[in-house]
Scaffold this active site. Structure first.
Site, PDB file in Angstrom:
ATOM      1  N   TYR A 129      -9.971  -2.643  -7.051  1.00 17.10           N
ATOM      2  CA  TYR A 129      -9.890  -1.017  -7.672  1.00 17.10           C
ATOM      3  C   TYR A 129      -9.018  -0.959  -8.223  1.00 17.10           C
ATOM      4  CZ  TYR A 129      -8.594   3.656  -7.149  1.00 17.10           C
ATOM      5  OH  TYR A 129      -7.981   5.070  -7.034  1.00 17.10           O
ATOM      6  N   ASP A 151      -0.791  -3.928  -1.771  1.00 12.16           N
ATOM      7  CA  ASP A 151      -0.148  -2.686  -1.433  1.00 12.16           C
ATOM      8  C   ASP A 151       1.150  -3.064  -2.391  1.00 12.16           C
ATOM      9  OD1 ASP A 151      -1.823  -0.875   0.091  1.00 12.16           O
ATOM     10  OD2 ASP A 151      -1.273  -1.468   1.487  1.00 12.16           O
TER      11      ASP A 151
END
Length: 344
Positions: A164, A301
């Protein structure tokens, strides 16, 4: 306030805007604001993640006559013909359509690339060929990757930590290339953890605030990944709407680059959970604040995120009007009301 003067100018001289991803969370909030300002708006969405009810709510909230100034094109940004159709007669594009979520991109990088990279390239091409004057697009704080510096400054990025993040960085590079080679003015907005009304709580890749909101209202347990001290620069959607409109009307010498769009404040997941639960108690939606469950950190993350928004302030006149606490209270009130309306 600078934004007030820009809105007044738009009311006097309306434009035609295209909002991609108009049925989504951010897109529908943009649609509502533009229609309130008397603009003509074209919306493009495939309903892959957006919802028709978001369009209906946005148009209704914009007031009398708004529906007459809104045209909807159901189509996918992976389809160049749909992009070309949507760009016909448009002055400005606000490109929000994308496939979000770091975990989803790790699971399915091909679809993330096809939507975010190929889709954005299609939109840039269609906008160029249609003679669109300005192309504003959504980027992401994920492009900062493993760069350790805080706050995040636009010129200092690290290695992306997910497909992403890669896709959003590639979109930034394509946008600059289209400005340099084809004269299409572009402005990128690096969003930092946007939240607010109409954000979808459903599905395995829902963002943390709507997911927790749904779980708390259902009386289910909510999970924090890691120790809860992970921090984010959470940004209420009204701030993002302001940034998009300003970017659409800023001077040409402020184009060809990207800007951080955030509040400039850090909130840990533990603090976020506590503020959300306290707000729900204050709204009468819960009797007592629950305790979260904890699970392992998720791959991809980032540990901490905080934006330096000085560039957006100077170039766009961006001044966030909603700090996290105010944004959370408005968001909680909306979800409680939405839940009540759905059950009545």
């Amino acid at each position: 306030m600078h934004y007030d003067s820009v809105r007044d100018s738009l009311r006097r001289q309306p434009r035609t805007w295209l909002v991609t991803g108009a049925a989504g969370f951010i897109g529908s909030n943009l649609l509502e604001e533009l229609l309130r300002l008397g603009q003509t708006v074209v919306g493009l969405d495939s309903f892959a993640t957006g919802h028709r009810r978001n369009l209906d709510e946005a148009v209704a909230a914009a007031g009398e006559g708004a529906a007459d100034r809104f045209t909807f094109v159901e189509g996918d940004i992976r389809d160049l013909d749909a992009c070309r159709q949507a760009c016909e007669g448009v002055d400005l594009v606000l490109h929000q359509a994308a496939l979000g979520s770091v975990p989803r991109s790790i699971k399915d990088p091909l679809t993330t690339h096809a939507v975010n990279v190929d889709g954005t390239l299609h939109m840039l091409t269609a906008a160029r060929d249609a003679g669109v004057g300005r192309f504003v697009y959504a980027s992401s704080s994920s492009v900062y990757g493993d760069h350790p510096g805080l706050p995040k400054v636009e010129g200092a990025i690290g290695t992306p930590l997910s497909p992403y993040a890669v896709s959003k960085r590639v979109c930034e590079l394509y946008a600059r290339t289209f400005q340099d080679h084809y004269g299409l003015e572009t402005v990128g907005l690096r969003y930092f953890n946007v939240f607010g009304p109409r954000q979808d709580p459903d599905g395995p890749y829902a963002a943390v605030i709507p997911r927790w909101m749904d779980e708390m209202l259902d009386g289910r347990s909510s999970t924090i990944f890691g120790d809860g001290e992970t921090s984010r620069d959470f940004c209420y959607v009204a701030n993002v709407v302001q940034a998009n409109v300003l970017a659409g009307r800023t001077a040409s010498d402020a184009t060809g680059t990207v800007y951080n769009i955030a509040v400039g404040d850090r909130t840990t997941l533990n603090d976020l959970f506590r503020e959300m639960s306290q707000s729900l108690v204050a709204e009468g939606a819960m009797d007592a604040t629950p305790e979260p469950a904890y699970a392992d950190f998720r791959p991809g993350d980032v540990r901490h995120s905080l934006a330096d928004t000085s560039a957006a302030h100077q170039a766009l006149g961006y001044r966030p009007t909603h700090p996290v606490g105010l944004g959370l209270r408005k968001t909680v009130a909306w979800y409680v009301q939405d839940r009540a309306s759905a059950s009545s």
